[in-house]
Motif scaffolding. Structure first.
Motif, PDB file in Angstrom:
ATOM      1  N   GLY A   1       0.862  -1.334   0.092  1.00  0.00           N
ATOM      2  CA  GLY A   1      -0.004   0.106   0.004  1.00  0.00           C
ATOM      3  C   GLY A   1       0.858   1.230  -0.167  1.00  0.00           C
ATOM      4  N   HIS A   2       2.309   1.057   0.056  1.00  0.00           N
ATOM      5  CA  HIS A   2       3.157   2.383   0.172  1.00  0.00           C
ATOM      6  C   HIS A   2       4.221   2.259  -0.855  1.00  0.00           C
ATOM      7  CE1 HIS A   2       1.294   3.582   4.322  1.00  0.00           C
ATOM      8  NE2 HIS A   2       1.095   2.348   4.471  1.00  0.00           N
ATOM      9  N   TRP A   3       4.704   3.327  -1.145  1.00  0.00           N
ATOM     10  CA  TRP A   3       5.731   3.111  -1.957  1.00  0.00           C
ATOM     11  C   TRP A   3       6.845   3.498  -0.848  1.00  0.00           C
ATOM     12  CZ3 TRP A   3       7.436   2.606  -6.939  1.00  0.00           C
ATOM     13  CH2 TRP A   3       6.230   2.645  -7.897  1.00  0.00           C
ATOM     14  N   THR A   4       8.074   2.742  -0.854  1.00  0.00           N
ATOM     15  CA  THR A   4       8.839   2.645   0.135  1.00  0.00           C
ATOM     16  C   THR A   4      10.309   2.910  -0.317  1.00  0.00           C
ATOM     17  OG1 THR A   4       7.525   1.108   1.397  1.00  0.00           O
ATOM     18  CG2 THR A   4       9.707   1.233   2.165  1.00  0.00           C
ATOM     19  N   VAL A   5      11.243   3.621   0.495  1.00  0.00           N
ATOM     20  CA  VAL A   5      12.415   4.155  -0.108  1.00  0.00           C
ATOM     21  C   VAL A   5      13.318   3.111   1.151  1.00  0.00           C
ATOM     22  CG1 VAL A   5      14.455   5.820  -0.028  1.00  0.00           C
ATOM     23  CG2 VAL A   5      12.247   6.290  -0.608  1.00  0.00           C
ATOM     24  N   VAL A   6      13.956   2.281   0.662  1.00  0.00           N
ATOM     25  CA  VAL A   6      14.940   1.434   1.452  1.00  0.00           C
ATOM     26  C   VAL A   6      16.529   1.953   1.553  1.00  0.00           C
ATOM     27  CG1 VAL A   6      15.635  -0.907   2.081  1.00  0.00           C
ATOM     28  CG2 VAL A   6      13.319  -0.614   1.039  1.00  0.00           C
ATOM     29  N   PHE A   7      16.855   2.179   2.733  1.00  0.00           N
ATOM     30  CA  PHE A   7      18.127   2.850   2.966  1.00  0.00           C
ATOM     31  C   PHE A   7      18.928   1.778   3.694  1.00  0.00           C
ATOM     32  CE2 PHE A   7      21.229   5.674   5.313  1.00  0.00           C
ATOM     33  CZ  PHE A   7      22.240   5.776   4.277  1.00  0.00           C
ATOM     34  N   ILE A   8      20.041   1.301   3.686  1.00  0.00           N
ATOM     35  CA  ILE A   8      20.814   0.424   4.501  1.00  0.00           C
ATOM     36  C   ILE A   8      21.986   1.296   5.298  1.00  0.00           C
ATOM     37  CG2 ILE A   8      20.130  -1.705   3.464  1.00  0.00           C
ATOM     38  CD1 ILE A   8      23.261  -1.828   2.515  1.00  0.00           C
ATOM     39  N   GLY A   9      22.155   1.141   6.511  1.00  0.00           N
ATOM     40  CA  GLY A   9      23.164   1.715   7.312  1.00  0.00           C
ATOM     41  C   GLY A   9      23.271   1.317   8.673  1.00  0.00           C
ATOM     42  N   PHE A  10      23.876   2.143   9.424  1.00  0.00           N
ATOM     43  CA  PHE A  10      24.232   1.829  10.955  1.00  0.00           C
ATOM     44  C   PHE A  10      24.221   2.941  11.745  1.00  0.00           C
ATOM     45  CE2 PHE A  10      28.096   2.350   8.752  1.00  0.00           C
ATOM     46  CZ  PHE A  10      29.206   2.723   9.908  1.00  0.00           C
ATOM     47  N   THR A  11      23.728   2.866  13.005  1.00  0.00           N
ATOM     48  CA  THR A  11      23.730   4.026  13.796  1.00  0.00           C
ATOM     49  C   THR A  11      24.772   4.718  14.156  1.00  0.00           C
ATOM     50  OG1 THR A  11      23.516   2.820  15.888  1.00  0.00           O
ATOM     51  CG2 THR A  11      21.478   3.125  14.931  1.00  0.00           C
TER      52      THR A  11
END
Length: 215
Positions: free
Chosen positions: A70-80
């Motif tokens: 139901g949503h367009w989603t931007v997926v970003f990988i990283g670390f805090t």
């Protein structure tokens, strides 16, 4: 312990993998004629089905593909513990998200931040970290083998970088893709987003894609 030769080989492999998204953008056929014309997002000719995944969200609940429907989603990988790229990227994405807050929550585009540092990033820590950016940003992680499988399916890569000699072992860094995966409202990989980021263009693209999907 990694020796110098191993590190060089891994670095070369990572560089090649990090270039995969760029190669897709340059070499992929153009999007279909009836596809919306985007400014920041590069759409694929056909969305790509992803294998099932099961991540753990910052509130402890599972994140499975159905949660993204139901949503367009931007997926970003990283670390805090990332000192620069991750917070700057999330801040730019938050600027785009603030322009989309008038869209009904049920279909509003979202950002999904996947931590690829499960050794240090608990779901709770991820949730606390993301509060500085935007409330619509989802945070999740998983065990290392599952993270490798999920990110690989989206043509994203990451690699742990050991600390310099004499530095504590827990002071390592992580090299990871700066490109982001774009998932359509059926949780299929529909395109990519690459820097330099233009929040206005990202917001305009996501709004247009959402409107087109709803029509």
């Amino acid at each position: 312990m990694f020796n110098r030769t191993t590190l060089v080989i891994l670095a070369v492999a990572l560089a090649a993998a990090l270039g995969l998204i760029a190669a897709q953008k340059i070499l992929a056929p153009p999007a279909p004629e009836n596809a919306p014309e985007t400014r920041a997002i590069t759409l694929f000719p056909q969305p790509r089905e992803l294998p099932d995944f099961n991540l753990r969200q910052s509130d402890g609940t599972p994140l499975v593909p159905g949660e993204l429907h139901g949503h367009w989603t931007v997926v970003f990988i990283g670390f805090t513990f990332c000192p620069d790229v991750c917070p700057m990227t999330l801040a730019e994405l938050a600027r785009a998200q603030r322009q989309l807050e008038d869209i009904p929550e049920a279909v509003r585009p979202r950002v999904l931040f996947i931590s690829v540092d499960p050794e240090r990033d608990s779901p709770e820590r991820i949730g606390e970290y993301l509060t500085a950016f935007h409330p619509d940003t989802l945070g999740a992680t998983a065990d290392l083998p599952h993270l490798e499988e999920v990110t690989r399916s989206m043509s994203l890569v990451f690699m742990k970088v050991p600390p310099p000699e004499g530095v504590r072992e827990d002071q390592y860094s992580i090299d990871h893709s700066s490109a982001m995966a774009i998932l359509d409202p059926r949780a299929r990989m529909a395109g990519v987003l690459q820097g330099p980021l233009d929040p206005d263009a990202i917001a305009a693209d996501l709004r247009m894609l959402t409107d087109a999907w709803r029509d």
